[in-house]
Write a protein that holds these residues in place. Structure first.
Motif, PDB file in Angstrom:
ATOM      1  N   ASN A   8      21.780  36.140   2.510  1.00 34.05           N
ATOM      2  CA  ASN A   8      22.188  35.558   1.066  1.00 34.05           C
ATOM      3  C   ASN A   8      23.317  36.082   0.844  1.00 34.05           C
ATOM      4  O   ASN A   8      23.888  37.127   0.788  1.00 34.05           O
ATOM      5  CB  ASN A   8      20.959  36.131   0.117  1.00 34.05           C
ATOM      6  N   LYS A   9      23.961  34.838   0.050  1.00 36.62           N
ATOM      7  CA  LYS A   9      25.551  34.900  -0.322  1.00 36.62           C
ATOM      8  C   LYS A   9      25.855  33.960  -1.391  1.00 36.62           C
ATOM      9  O   LYS A   9      25.616  33.020  -1.229  1.00 36.62           O
ATOM     10  CB  LYS A   9      26.426  35.224   0.841  1.00 36.62           C
ATOM     11  N   LYS A  10      26.340  34.366  -2.250  1.00 39.21           N
ATOM     12  CA  LYS A  10      27.111  33.634  -3.495  1.00 39.21           C
ATOM     13  C   LYS A  10      28.231  32.817  -2.735  1.00 39.21           C
ATOM     14  O   LYS A  10      29.277  33.617  -2.407  1.00 39.21           O
ATOM     15  CB  LYS A  10      27.314  34.280  -4.806  1.00 39.21           C
ATOM     16  N   ASP A  11      28.433  31.735  -2.804  1.00 43.34           N
ATOM     17  CA  ASP A  11      29.512  30.987  -2.573  1.00 43.34           C
ATOM     18  C   ASP A  11      30.166  29.911  -3.363  1.00 43.34           C
ATOM     19  O   ASP A  11      29.401  29.323  -3.995  1.00 43.34           O
ATOM     20  CB  ASP A  11      29.073  30.196  -1.172  1.00 43.34           C
ATOM     21  N   VAL A  31      26.930  28.798  -5.685  1.00 40.38           N
ATOM     22  CA  VAL A  31      25.448  28.747  -5.271  1.00 40.38           C
ATOM     23  C   VAL A  31      25.055  29.709  -4.417  1.00 40.38           C
ATOM     24  O   VAL A  31      25.941  30.387  -3.848  1.00 40.38           O
ATOM     25  CB  VAL A  31      25.222  27.416  -4.611  1.00 40.38           C
ATOM     26  N   ASP A  32      23.738  30.003  -4.158  1.00 39.05           N
ATOM     27  CA  ASP A  32      23.250  30.942  -3.154  1.00 39.05           C
ATOM     28  C   ASP A  32      22.977  30.367  -1.917  1.00 39.05           C
ATOM     29  O   ASP A  32      22.111  29.429  -1.860  1.00 39.05           O
ATOM     30  CB  ASP A  32      21.902  31.778  -3.774  1.00 39.05           C
ATOM     31  N   ARG A  33      23.591  30.955  -0.868  1.00 36.81           N
ATOM     32  CA  ARG A  33      23.542  30.310   0.424  1.00 36.81           C
ATOM     33  C   ARG A  33      23.481  31.235   1.591  1.00 36.81           C
ATOM     34  O   ARG A  33      23.405  32.254   1.194  1.00 36.81           O
ATOM     35  CB  ARG A  33      24.867  29.698   0.904  1.00 36.81           C
ATOM     36  N   LYS A  34      22.609  30.525   2.519  1.00 36.56           N
ATOM     37  CA  LYS A  34      22.115  31.329   3.531  1.00 36.56           C
ATOM     38  C   LYS A  34      23.359  31.484   4.344  1.00 36.56           C
ATOM     39  O   LYS A  34      23.628  30.202   5.182  1.00 36.56           O
ATOM     40  CB  LYS A  34      20.826  30.767   4.293  1.00 36.56           C
ATOM     41  N   PHE A  82      30.969  27.061   6.604  1.00 36.71           N
ATOM     42  CA  PHE A  82      31.095  28.697   6.386  1.00 36.71           C
ATOM     43  C   PHE A  82      32.377  29.160   6.571  1.00 36.71           C
ATOM     44  O   PHE A  82      33.253  28.681   7.311  1.00 36.71           O
ATOM     45  CB  PHE A  82      30.045  29.335   7.402  1.00 36.71           C
ATOM     46  N   GLN A  83      32.766  30.297   5.677  1.00 32.72           N
ATOM     47  CA  GLN A  83      33.946  30.749   5.950  1.00 32.72           C
ATOM     48  C   GLN A  83      34.143  31.533   7.378  1.00 32.72           C
ATOM     49  O   GLN A  83      33.168  32.518   7.438  1.00 32.72           O
ATOM     50  CB  GLN A  83      34.380  31.872   4.922  1.00 32.72           C
ATOM     51  N   LYS A  93      14.328  29.821  10.216  1.00 27.49           N
ATOM     52  CA  LYS A  93      13.650  30.538   9.196  1.00 27.49           C
ATOM     53  C   LYS A  93      14.514  30.546   8.046  1.00 27.49           C
ATOM     54  O   LYS A  93      15.720  30.974   8.029  1.00 27.49           O
ATOM     55  CB  LYS A  93      13.218  32.074   9.681  1.00 27.49           C
ATOM     56  N   ASP A  94      14.137  30.180   6.792  1.00 31.98           N
ATOM     57  CA  ASP A  94      15.029  30.264   5.687  1.00 31.98           C
ATOM     58  C   ASP A  94      16.306  29.394   5.956  1.00 31.98           C
ATOM     59  O   ASP A  94      17.320  29.577   5.277  1.00 31.98           O
ATOM     60  CB  ASP A  94      15.320  31.481   5.084  1.00 31.98           C
ATOM     61  N   SER A  95      16.174  28.444   6.887  1.00 34.00           N
ATOM     62  CA  SER A  95      17.464  27.663   6.825  1.00 34.00           C
ATOM     63  C   SER A  95      18.000  26.827   6.003  1.00 34.00           C
ATOM     64  O   SER A  95      17.494  26.379   4.860  1.00 34.00           O
ATOM     65  CB  SER A  95      17.129  26.479   8.025  1.00 34.00           C
ATOM     66  N   SER A  96      19.467  26.779   6.065  1.00 26.54           N
ATOM     67  CA  SER A  96      20.191  26.189   4.979  1.00 26.54           C
ATOM     68  C   SER A  96      19.945  24.559   4.886  1.00 26.54           C
ATOM     69  O   SER A  96      20.198  23.929   4.273  1.00 26.54           O
ATOM     70  CB  SER A  96      21.843  26.417   5.191  1.00 26.54           C
TER      71      SER A  96
END
Length: 463
Positions: A282-285, A305-308, A348-349, A391-394
């Motif tokens: 999890n990461k804020k982006d 937003v919180d992103r996977k 994604f960065q 699992k917990d896919s974006s």
């Protein structure tokens, strides 16, 4: 009692002999036909083997097949009321000079039912000038057929060009030879569900309960596997692993005529590439999108937003210095932060680093650079664990539609001079239902659930 058992055993033996004799006779009949002498490739669909495999699956796991699914393959075909005689094997072939077009030929056992089928599904049915045949097409003109009272030839042609002369030639058996006397004769004895052969390739596909197996062996001088393949030691618990230890002929590296970032990047490739997806965190982006204001001016909109974010690593042997120069000159790499522009890699960065003649792209900044390698028999390997991967896919729509699958494993190996073989196995979550039935259901689900991923309006901010 003993006599009764002997009688029952004799009856069972006779039924078994009759059963296998019937299918053997159908195979002999199905392989007694003519093909055009200029046939370039042939696809065999083994209807009887598919029927037997699915029928056994029905008997073993009846709870897996409900309602309309209880109908066996043969019954489903017969329910179409086409009037066509379905043989033990269906053969599709391409002709030299017409690689994109596929043709197949059937006998008609009920001309009334067949004409009713054609009238229902095809348009512009016309009698030919000779008066012995009729010609018809689908509404989109991608499928044509030419038929007499006893036979029909289908032609699939996505380019939608006129193939009437070819259909007439096939129906009339012009310049034909017996299948058993052709270079494709070995296909006739294969028990695989689907088999393909051309002058440079052979492939088979088989559908089992919960599993599909695909093998393809072909001759090529475009892919050049290393004689003694090696790869980085990757984490066996990773949901996605891929490596490639092969070079390509120089004229293959430009993948298209129009230059692109991907092409220019690929020209620095030096025989090795691997990809590893370790896990997601999890990461804020910052998501940047664009919308129009009341003055119809496009304005930037930022949202936290919180992103996977996947821990994704791509390692490649490359000419590192000229590659860095190319990325920098193209404004695709910030050498101070080691960030790759999101114009090159969206969503994604990604960070860049190099080490001599190796480079790494990663979603993790300052990731460890492990260059140690181990030997392998395979120059190519791909493994995907869909349970872990989604699992917990974006992308929940993708996950929901593909979680029918459990895992995929594919291996590529050099088997001779300019000869390569790929072996692929796909496992399904449901280990009891036949894979072909599951694939059909998955296709229907995908077709009814449009999946859209907008790369342009959902990019992380390139800081």
């Amino acid at each position: 009692m003993k006599k009764i058992l002997i009688i029952l055993l004799a009856i069972i033996t006779l039924l078994a002999v009759a059963y296998f004799g019937f299918f053997k006779y159908r195979q002999i009949q199905a392989n007694s036909f003519l093909i055009p002498s200029n046939t370039e490739s042939l696809v065999k669909i083994n209807v009887d083997e598919l029927y037997k495999t699915i029928a056994i699956s029905y008997l073993k796991h009846p709870e897996q097949y409900k309602g309309a699914e209880k109908k066996d393959l043969k019954q489903r075909i017969e329910d179409l009321h086409t009037g066509i005689q379905i043989p033990a094997n269906i053969y599709l072939f391409t002709l030299k000079g017409n690689k994109e077009n596929y043709f197949t030929k059937f006998k008609i056992n009920d001309s009334v039912a067949f004409k009713s089928f054609v009238n229902k599904h095809f348009k512009s049915i016309k009698n030919t000038a000779e008066g012995r045949h009729s010609y018809a097409q689908l509404a989109d003109s991608s499928l044509s057929l030419l038929f007499s009272n006893s036979e029909v030839v289908f032609g699939y042609h996505p380019a939608k060009k006129d193939i009437y002369p070819i259909l007439l030639s096939v129906l009339s058996n012009q310049k034909s030879l017996n299948f058993k006397d052709s270079e494709f004769e070995s296909l006739g004895s294969l028990s695989d569900h689907i088999a393909y052969q051309s002058s440079t390739s052979k492939a088979t596909i088989n559908f089992y309960d919960g599993q599909v197996k695909f093998n393809n062996e072909f001759i090529t001088d475009q892919i050049l596997p290393f004689e003694h393949p090696k790869h980085r030691k990757l984490n066996s618990n990773s949901p996605l692993i891929m490596w490639l230890n092969a070079d390509f002929k120089a004229d293959v590296k430009p993948l298209a005529k129009t230059p692109s970032i991907k092409q220019n990047f690929f020209k620095f490739y030096k025989g090795y590439l691997d990809i590893e997806w370790l896990k997601s965190t999890n990461k804020k982006d910052t998501i940047i999108s664009f919308e129009f204001n009341e003055n119809f001016e496009q304005v930037e909109k930022k949202q936290i937003v919180d992103r996977k974010i996947p821990e994704l690593f791509i390692n490649m042997d490359a000419d590192a210095k000229p590659l860095v120069r190319y990325l920098t000159d193209s404004n695709l790499l910030d050498t101070q932060s080691n960030k790759i522009s999101t114009m090159a890699i969206p969503l994604f960065q990604t960070y860049f680093q190099s080490n001599g003649n190796q480079i790494q792209l990663s979603t993790v900044n300052q990731a460890p650079f492990n260059a140690d390698r181990i030997a392998s028999d395979d120059f190519f390997y791909l493994y995907a664990d869909f349970n872990k991967l989604f699992k917990d896919s974006s992308f929940p729509l993708v996950a929901n539609n593909l979680l029918t699958l459990k895992k995929l494993e594919s291996k590529g190996r050099k088997t001779g001079a300019k000869k390569i073989k790929f072996e692929t196995v796909i496992d399904f979550q449901n280990e009891k239902a036949n894979a072909l039935i599951q694939l059909v259901k998955m296709y229907q689900k995908l077709k009814s659930t449009p999946i859209q991923i907008n790369f342009g309006n959902a990019m992380p901010k390139n800081q």
